[in-house]
Design a protein around this motif. Sequence first.
Motif, PDB file in Angstrom:
ATOM      1  N   ALA A 205      25.019  35.933  30.006  1.00  0.00           N
ATOM      2  CA  ALA A 205      25.132  34.839  30.780  1.00  0.00           C
ATOM      3  C   ALA A 205      26.402  34.447  31.541  1.00  0.00           C
ATOM      4  O   ALA A 205      26.600  33.886  32.613  1.00  0.00           O
ATOM      5  CB  ALA A 205      24.612  33.742  30.097  1.00  0.00           C
ATOM      6  N   ILE A 206      27.425  34.471  30.512  1.00  0.00           N
ATOM      7  CA  ILE A 206      28.949  34.164  30.812  1.00  0.00           C
ATOM      8  C   ILE A 206      29.254  35.394  31.797  1.00  0.00           C
ATOM      9  O   ILE A 206      30.168  34.657  32.786  1.00  0.00           O
ATOM     10  CB  ILE A 206      29.622  34.123  29.587  1.00  0.00           C
ATOM     11  N   ALA A 207      28.946  36.428  31.760  1.00  0.00           N
ATOM     12  CA  ALA A 207      29.234  37.472  32.559  1.00  0.00           C
ATOM     13  C   ALA A 207      29.050  37.171  33.965  1.00  0.00           C
ATOM     14  O   ALA A 207      29.497  37.213  35.107  1.00  0.00           O
ATOM     15  CB  ALA A 207      28.808  38.809  32.390  1.00  0.00           C
ATOM     16  N   TRP A 208      27.730  36.396  34.271  1.00  0.00           N
ATOM     17  CA  TRP A 208      27.043  35.894  35.171  1.00  0.00           C
ATOM     18  C   TRP A 208      27.741  34.877  35.945  1.00  0.00           C
ATOM     19  O   TRP A 208      27.775  34.662  37.073  1.00  0.00           O
ATOM     20  CB  TRP A 208      25.461  35.725  35.268  1.00  0.00           C
ATOM     21  N   ILE A 209      28.356  33.967  35.084  1.00  0.00           N
ATOM     22  CA  ILE A 209      29.213  32.919  35.449  1.00  0.00           C
ATOM     23  C   ILE A 209      30.372  33.409  36.349  1.00  0.00           C
ATOM     24  O   ILE A 209      30.814  33.197  37.550  1.00  0.00           O
ATOM     25  CB  ILE A 209      29.952  31.906  34.609  1.00  0.00           C
ATOM     26  N   PHE A 210      31.073  34.478  35.742  1.00  0.00           N
ATOM     27  CA  PHE A 210      32.267  35.159  36.344  1.00  0.00           C
ATOM     28  C   PHE A 210      31.791  35.841  37.553  1.00  0.00           C
ATOM     29  O   PHE A 210      32.642  35.731  38.546  1.00  0.00           O
ATOM     30  CB  PHE A 210      32.890  35.919  35.460  1.00  0.00           C
ATOM     31  N   ALA A 211      30.517  36.515  37.395  1.00  0.00           N
ATOM     32  CA  ALA A 211      30.286  37.186  38.664  1.00  0.00           C
ATOM     33  C   ALA A 211      30.107  36.282  39.993  1.00  0.00           C
ATOM     34  O   ALA A 211      30.425  36.549  41.126  1.00  0.00           O
ATOM     35  CB  ALA A 211      28.874  38.015  38.619  1.00  0.00           C
ATOM     36  N   ALA A 212      29.415  35.086  39.670  1.00  0.00           N
ATOM     37  CA  ALA A 212      29.214  34.252  40.816  1.00  0.00           C
ATOM     38  C   ALA A 212      30.445  33.691  41.473  1.00  0.00           C
ATOM     39  O   ALA A 212      30.740  33.868  42.500  1.00  0.00           O
ATOM     40  CB  ALA A 212      28.452  32.862  40.160  1.00  0.00           C
ATOM     41  N   VAL A 213      31.750  33.468  40.768  1.00  0.00           N
ATOM     42  CA  VAL A 213      32.805  32.723  41.080  1.00  0.00           C
ATOM     43  C   VAL A 213      33.941  33.682  41.650  1.00  0.00           C
ATOM     44  O   VAL A 213      34.639  33.493  42.574  1.00  0.00           O
ATOM     45  CB  VAL A 213      33.381  31.823  40.111  1.00  0.00           C
TER      46      VAL A 213
END
Length: 218
Positions: free
Chosen positions: A97-105
């Motif tokens: 889920a944290i990887a998706w935070i980084f993917a988004a930004v």
Amino acid sequence: MTITITAFENSPDRGRGLARDMRVRWALEEVGLPYEVRLVSFKEMKQPAHLALQPFGQIPTYEEGGLALFESGAIILHIAERHPGLLPDDANARARAIAWIFAAVSTMEPVIVDRETARFEEGTESWYDERLAHVERRIRKRLGELSRRLGDADWLDGTFSAGDLLMISVLLRMEGSALLAEYPNLCGYIARGQARPAYQRAFEAQRAVFLAVSAGGQ
Ligand code: GTB
């Protein structure tokens, strides 16, 4: 401990919820934390008091007791790590889920923002149309990749997480565009995010700022 965030006193998005305080408001609503908002003018954002909180003179900022944070992604990660509701308990699912935070930004947002920057800063240049075609090719590549990964799932990795919150916030910057409409599953994904009660409370709160400014200006 009181949480205070900053937002535009007079947002150029006219209450459409596109400025980055919206995603922080949404995260706070998801975990049920009350917060206060300090509205800042463009002039105040460039003055020492605000620069001490946000070195680039931008919103949003986040203050909680002795902690001052900037960068919307870092703020949301901070909220998600300390309060249940935005990250899974399972350690591996949490890391994803944290990887998706980084993917988004860091993977999606730059190409999307580039389109807005091109329009605002280069829109009158003779080479603008050619540049826009390159920018849109890069966006289409990323939207296609994201669309394939999402498939027909509701959320990017199991249950709704801070990764979805950030990703939907980023995609919303393209809401209503023909480019985004090429990816119906992404449009559905955005709509699911917008249907969440926490999103709606956050949206109404930021819109109230615009409505108050509009009423005051009449
Ligand atoms: N990486 C930082 C973060 O994620 O927190 C970026 C912060 C940022 O870009 N803040 C913008 C800002 O303060 C507001 S959100 N800009 C003023 C400045 O740089 O002087 C970007 C934004 C602004 C306006 C619209 N709009 O009108 O639709 C949408 C998004």
